[in-house]
Design a protein around this motif. Structure first.
Motif, PDB file in Angstrom:
ATOM      1  N   UNK A 253      -6.200  23.227  -5.329  1.00 60.02           N
ATOM      2  CA  UNK A 253      -7.460  23.467  -6.023  1.00 60.02           C
ATOM      3  C   UNK A 253      -7.523  24.854  -6.670  1.00 60.02           C
ATOM      4  N   UNK A 254      -6.470  25.657  -6.493  1.00 59.22           N
ATOM      5  CA  UNK A 254      -6.388  26.980  -7.104  1.00 59.22           C
ATOM      6  C   UNK A 254      -5.090  27.071  -7.901  1.00 59.22           C
ATOM      7  N   UNK A 255      -4.888  28.210  -8.547  1.00 58.54           N
ATOM      8  CA  UNK A 255      -3.743  28.307  -9.459  1.00 58.54           C
ATOM      9  C   UNK A 255      -2.697  29.348  -9.070  1.00 58.54           C
ATOM     10  N   UNK A 256      -3.147  30.521  -8.610  1.00 53.81           N
ATOM     11  CA  UNK A 256      -2.178  31.589  -8.398  1.00 53.81           C
ATOM     12  C   UNK A 256      -2.413  32.410  -7.144  1.00 53.81           C
ATOM     13  N   UNK A 257      -3.611  32.402  -6.592  1.00 55.68           N
ATOM     14  CA  UNK A 257      -3.891  33.203  -5.406  1.00 55.68           C
ATOM     15  C   UNK A 257      -2.997  32.744  -4.257  1.00 55.68           C
ATOM     16  N   UNK A 258      -2.508  33.694  -3.459  1.00 54.91           N
ATOM     17  CA  UNK A 258      -1.713  33.326  -2.293  1.00 54.91           C
ATOM     18  C   UNK A 258      -2.634  32.671  -1.260  1.00 54.91           C
ATOM     19  N   UNK A 259      -2.150  31.623  -0.621  1.00 58.19           N
ATOM     20  CA  UNK A 259      -2.939  30.874   0.350  1.00 58.19           C
ATOM     21  C   UNK A 259      -2.169  30.829   1.663  1.00 58.19           C
ATOM     22  N   UNK A 260      -2.876  31.011   2.776  1.00 57.38           N
ATOM     23  CA  UNK A 260      -2.140  31.040   4.034  1.00 57.38           C
ATOM     24  C   UNK A 260      -3.020  30.853   5.250  1.00 57.38           C
ATOM     25  N   UNK A 261      -2.388  31.035   6.397  1.00 54.53           N
ATOM     26  CA  UNK A 261      -3.053  30.835   7.683  1.00 54.53           C
ATOM     27  C   UNK A 261      -3.401  32.166   8.308  1.00 54.53           C
ATOM     28  N   UNK A 262      -4.609  32.209   8.849  1.00 47.61           N
ATOM     29  CA  UNK A 262      -5.028  33.423   9.538  1.00 47.61           C
ATOM     30  C   UNK A 262      -5.648  33.095  10.894  1.00 47.61           C
ATOM     31  N   UNK A 263      -4.923  32.471  11.808  1.00 49.99           N
ATOM     32  CA  UNK A 263      -3.535  32.085  11.618  1.00 49.99           C
ATOM     33  C   UNK A 263      -3.271  30.763  12.334  1.00 49.99           C
ATOM     34  N   UNK A 264      -1.993  30.397  12.354  1.00 50.17           N
ATOM     35  CA  UNK A 264      -1.523  29.295  13.197  1.00 50.17           C
ATOM     36  C   UNK A 264      -1.316  29.835  14.612  1.00 50.17           C
ATOM     37  N   UNK A 265      -1.918  29.177  15.592  1.00 52.72           N
ATOM     38  CA  UNK A 265      -1.803  29.615  16.984  1.00 52.72           C
ATOM     39  C   UNK A 265      -0.517  29.033  17.580  1.00 52.72           C
ATOM     40  N   UNK A 266       0.569  29.755  17.378  1.00 49.76           N
ATOM     41  CA  UNK A 266       1.909  29.241  17.623  1.00 49.76           C
ATOM     42  C   UNK A 266       2.162  28.750  19.048  1.00 49.76           C
ATOM     43  N   UNK A 267       1.577  29.348  20.101  1.00 49.43           N
ATOM     44  CA  UNK A 267       1.872  28.840  21.450  1.00 49.43           C
ATOM     45  C   UNK A 267       1.514  27.371  21.667  1.00 49.43           C
ATOM     46  N   UNK A 268       0.672  26.804  20.802  1.00 48.56           N
ATOM     47  CA  UNK A 268       0.313  25.397  20.945  1.00 48.56           C
ATOM     48  C   UNK A 268       1.386  24.451  20.404  1.00 48.56           C
ATOM     49  N   UNK A 269       2.295  24.953  19.550  1.00 54.30           N
ATOM     50  CA  UNK A 269       3.080  24.049  18.719  1.00 54.30           C
ATOM     51  C   UNK A 269       4.583  24.304  18.797  1.00 54.30           C
ATOM     52  N   UNK A 270       5.334  23.326  18.331  1.00 51.37           N
ATOM     53  CA  UNK A 270       6.773  23.469  18.158  1.00 51.37           C
ATOM     54  C   UNK A 270       7.056  24.368  16.958  1.00 51.37           C
ATOM     55  N   UNK A 271       7.800  25.458  17.132  1.00 50.52           N
ATOM     56  CA  UNK A 271       8.151  26.291  15.981  1.00 50.52           C
ATOM     57  C   UNK A 271       8.859  25.496  14.881  1.00 50.52           C
ATOM     58  N   UNK A 272       9.625  24.497  15.289  1.00 53.28           N
ATOM     59  CA  UNK A 272      10.347  23.677  14.312  1.00 53.28           C
ATOM     60  C   UNK A 272       9.369  22.932  13.403  1.00 53.28           C
TER      61      UNK A 272
END
Length: 338
Positions: free
Chosen positions: A70-89
């Motif tokens: 829905x956007x064109x150029x702005x960087x989009x990201x996570x603030x953040x992914x709570x990594x201990x819940x998930x597989x790093x892979x």
């Protein structure tokens, strides 16, 4: 000194105001991303919170995909992914797909907080051995290895590739509000974001620890950091205080475990009978906030830029009225990015 050419970014938690639906909150996040992109903001991150009536952002990966489209150029990201819940892979593959669809636009911010109450953590880890925060540093190494194809030969999954194979990779950030997170980012040679909107004390000192102990890596040759802070800006100081009163009451309710149906209105905050203890807490919590007119906000952001030795500040804005939120970002951009 970092007092010129400040870059502005946004962390949005898809807050739900009283009387608002979750669908409206998510739509507001999209509208905000589109608005701040036009204003010249650097990046737009979304958060991960579980089992809450006041924040709609529970799956940053899914929301990032929609926002990037829905956007064109702005960087989009996570603030953040709570990594201990998930597989790093799996996290690596999710973000490689996002990067493949949006080259050089994706940020992967990593945190180790639970993002919810213990029951949510138990549900997220159901059916597999429960991960602990002690494994967070190891999981960061695994994730970097999967993203860049650099797993050690002795790794338990040597030869495993995270697909798709791309020409670019997401930027990885460590998020935190403590000295331990700062030192971890320094050890891993990764950029660091201090969450002053969570912890109003010690941020500049912890970030200095990060710079002092930074170990250059293949991903980053020198320290890179920013700070995230609550910001409310309005045309008058009185209006700014009125709008910010919603956040004052919200933070009190969170601290005291009070049941919430979303961000309260300023009128509700004005009618609330604050105890002397609660008034002290409001004053203390204002360390986490920047509130005022455009010149006042500009002055405080310049102070933060110098204190954290950074040229980028991430704004977190929660208001009862979404139009007040849009106006706040507009006023800050007109003052800082002019």
């Amino acid at each position: 000194m970092y007092v010129l050419n400040i870059k502005l970014s946004v962390l949005d938690q898809s807050p739900i105001a009283e009387g608002m639906t979750s669908e409206e909150a998510l739509d507001n996040t999209v509208k905000l991303a589109q608005s701040v992109e036009k204003l010249g903001f650097e990046r737009f991150w979304v958060s991960e919170h579980h089992d809450t009536n006041s924040l709609a952002g529970s799956s940053p990966e899914v929301l990032i995909a929609h926002l990037a489209a829905k956007t064109n150029k702005i960087r989009v990201g996570s603030g953040g992914v709570m990594l201990p819940h998930y597989s790093p892979y799996k996290v690596a593959e999710n973000f490689k797909v996002l990067e493949g669809l949006n080259p050089d636009r994706i940020d992967l911010g990593l945190g180790r907080a639970p993002g919810g109450m213990p029951i949510a953590t138990m549900a997220l880890n159901e059916g597999k051995s429960r991960r602990t925060v002690e494994q967070f540093p190891e999981h960061i190494d695994d994730l970097i290895g999967y993203l860049h194809g650099t797993l050690d030969e002795g790794h338990r999954f040597t030869g495993l590739k995270a697909t798709p194979n791309l020409q670019t990779t997401p930027d990885v950030w460590i998020l935190g509000s403590s000295p331990s997170s700062a030192l971890l980012a320094a050890e891993k040679g990764l950029p660091y974001t201090f969450a002053q909107f969570i912890n109003g004390d010690g941020g500049p000192d912890y970030t200095e620890l990060y710079r002092e102990h930074f170990s250059p890596s293949k991903l980053l040759s020198e320290p890179k950091n920013m700070v995230a802070v609550f910001v409310i800006c309005a045309e008058t100081e009185e209006q700014a205080e009125f709008v910010a009163s919603s956040m004052d009451l919200t933070l009190l309710m969170i601290e005291q475990g009070m049941k919430s149906s979303g961000t309260p209105s300023p009128q509700k905050a004005a009618a609330y009978q604050y105890s002397s203890y609660e008034m002290r807490r409001i004053k203390e919590n204002r360390k986490r906030m920047v509130v005022g007119t455009p010149p006042q906000v500009m002055a405080q952001l310049l102070q933060l830029s110098e204190a954290y030795q950074t040229d980028e500040i991430m704004l977190v804005t929660i208001t009862y009225d979404f139009q007040d939120k849009l106006k706040s970002f507009q006023l800050v951009a007109d003052e800082v990015l002019k």
